[in-house]
Design an enzyme around this catalytic site. Structure first.
Site, short mmCIF file in Angstrom:
data_model
loop_
_atom_site.label_atom_id
_atom_site.label_comp_id
_atom_site.label_asym_id
_atom_site.label_seq_id
_atom_site.Cartn_x
_atom_site.Cartn_y
_atom_site.Cartn_z
N ASP A 6 -31.71 -11.32 -22.55
CA ASP A 6 -31.92 -9.91 -22.22
C ASP A 6 -31.41 -9.02 -23.36
O ASP A 6 -31.85 -7.87 -23.51
CB ASP A 6 -31.29 -9.52 -20.89
CG ASP A 6 -29.78 -9.75 -20.83
OD1 ASP A 6 -29.22 -10.41 -21.73
OD2 ASP A 6 -29.16 -9.27 -19.86
N ASP A 21 -28.79 -13.48 -26.77
CA ASP A 21 -27.73 -14.12 -26.02
C ASP A 21 -28.34 -15.23 -25.16
O ASP A 21 -29.51 -15.58 -25.32
CB ASP A 21 -26.97 -13.09 -25.17
CG ASP A 21 -27.87 -12.38 -24.18
OD1 ASP A 21 -29.10 -12.43 -24.34
OD2 ASP A 21 -27.35 -11.76 -23.23
N ASP A 76 -29.38 -15.60 -22.07
CA ASP A 76 -30.53 -15.38 -21.20
C ASP A 76 -31.55 -14.43 -21.80
O ASP A 76 -32.52 -14.04 -21.14
CB ASP A 76 -30.08 -14.87 -19.83
CG ASP A 76 -29.39 -13.51 -19.89
OD1 ASP A 76 -28.82 -13.17 -20.96
OD2 ASP A 76 -29.41 -12.79 -18.88
N SER A 93 -25.27 -14.83 -18.86
CA SER A 93 -25.66 -14.04 -20.02
C SER A 93 -24.93 -14.49 -21.28
O SER A 93 -25.13 -15.61 -21.74
CB SER A 93 -25.43 -12.55 -19.73
OG SER A 93 -25.99 -11.74 -20.73
#
Length: 447
Positions: free
Chosen positions: A234, A230, A232, A92
């Site tokens: 999410d 960020d 990834d 992440s």
């Protein structure tokens, strides 16, 4: 082993190919017959995906490989490809030397609670149901998951009239946000859009400091807003048309207020600002508090009267659409909100902000330090809550000390309606953490 967002840590020490292999074995041995797997752009991702896939197949599970895609694409793909679980190989917002493994349930929400505990116990027992040579699982690659994600968001959101938006991908997986916004009619400028697991343009976490470049670009252009992801994708954070970074608590208040109706509830973590409840009270709604972590927030959204969930770190959940934090969806939702109200600056100014500060203290003994703080405050304060770390409430404010679920940090938050009082509460909390850390160091140091 599992933190607030799955397994995460330094590659080669905390997170290894051997661990990924065993997680795959555990998932398949627990009855997951088909699993979708994706990853963020980190250099160690392909190796971990290979190991995870081997473990899944070794114990009989079929694997659908999605390649490098956003985490919410993986979570949504569990349903799209009729799978029993999903796995994202990602750290992440952590630095490039880290990696991790995040698990998704059959309903597309993060694995938490008993489901997670069952996997941990199997890993501890080293108990796997490996198959005969002619019973191993199959593997196939799906290349259209990203397109399905774009189409799903475009079908769920309308931006009319369209806006001009700057999208800071941060060298992560979130470039599909630009595709979404363009299909919604927006004019889009991208920044740092080339996937690069070393995150050369800025640190992966979309904080105010890390988004200074985005703030400058938006302020110097005619853009209506900016968004940042960020690694990834999410998470989604935002910048106003004048280049102001929107605090996460304010963005949460805006999304929550938009979704709320009388007697509805919004799921938020225990470290969220009172400003969110202030906004909800104006429409007769209220907050319901969870542990920190989008999985805990998502779990609460299963209750019938919870219409939205979010964390000030940038995770936003619309449970009628998806129960995973979806950064591209959040970007589109924010664009729709801005176009309906005319100005993100005006929306931000309309939220009455309460003085709040968050600080991090780095320590390799984060849980021991928090436990020491817990012991120190037990007899010192009357209103102490320990559902997630240690929270001390006063009539005019509160502070929270908790161990990060993803990094070697103790996180300290303080809030009060008066700025000076907030600073005083923060100082008290930081003093407690410093004293606790010194005590833990003294107890663990060689004589």
């Amino acid at each position: 082993m599992f933190g607030t967002s799955g397994i995460r840590g330094e590659f080669g020490t905390d997170v290894t190919a051997g661990l990924a292999l065993c997680v795959g074995r555990a998932l398949a041995s627990d009855g997951r017959g088909r699993v979708v797997v994706g990853r963020d752009p980190r250099d160690t991702g392909p190796l971990l995906v290979d190991a995870l896939t081997a473990g899944l197949r070794e114990c009989g599970a079929d694997v659908v490989r999605l390649g490098e895609v956003p985490t919410p694409t993986v979570a949504r793909s569990v349903e799209w490809y009729d799978a029993d679980a999903g796995v994202t190989v990602t750290a992440s917002h952590n630095p490039p030397e880290d990696n991790g493994i995040k698990l998704w349930s059959a309903d597309g929400s993060a694995v938490v609670g008993d489901e997670q505990d069952d996997i941990v116990e199997r890993l501890k027992r080293d108990d796997y149901d490996t198959k005969r040579w002619d019973e191993i699982g199959n593997t196939r690659t799906e290349s259209n998951a990203r397109r399905r994600h774009v189409d799903a968001i475009v079908d769920a959101v309308t931006v009319d009239p369209p806006l001009s938006v700057v999208v800071d991908v941060g060298n992560g997986s979130g470039r599909l946000t630009s595709d979404v916004l363009r299909q919604l009619g927006c004019e889009v400028e991208t920044m740092n859009a080339l996937p690069d697991g070393e995150f050369p343009s800025r640190p992966s976490e979309p904080t105010a400091q890390n988004c200074e470049g985005l703030q400058r670009v938006v302020a110097e252009s005619d853009a209506d807003m900016g968004v940042a992801h960020d690694g990834d994708a999410d998470r989604m954070m935002a910048v106003t048309e004048t280049g102001r970074f929107v605090p996460g608590d304010v963005l949460l208040a805006l999304f929550a207020r938009q979704q709320a109706v009388p007697r509805a509830r919004v799921a938020v973590p225990i470290d969220v600002s009172m400003a969110v409840q202030d906004e909800l009270s104006q429409v007769g709604a209220e907050t319901t508090y969870t542990k920190v972590g989008d999985g805990h927030v998502a779990a609460r959204t299963t209750e019938h009267d919870v219409v939205f969930g979010g964390e000030p770190s940038g995770a936003w959940i619309w449970p009628t659409v998806t129960r995973c934090p979806d950064g591209p969806l959040a970007a589109a939702k924010l664009a729709a909100l801005v176009t309906n109200h005319g100005s993100l600056d005006a929306l931000v100014d309309d939220v009455h902000q309460v003085p709040i500060r968050r600080e991090n203290i780095r320590t390799d003994a984060k849980r021991e330090v928090v436990e020491r703080v817990r012991a120190m405050v037990a007899d010192r304060y009357e209103n102490v809550t320990t559902v997630d770390g240690v929270r001390v409430d006063h009539d005019d404010g509160w502070f929270l000390v908790r161990a990060s679920g993803t990094e070697p940090l103790v996180r300290v938050t303080a809030e009060a309606r008066d700025g000076d009082r907030m600073e005083s509460l923060l100082d008290s909390a930081l003093d407690l953490v410093t004293t606790a850390a010194d005590t833990v160091d003294a107890e663990t140091s060689p004589a």
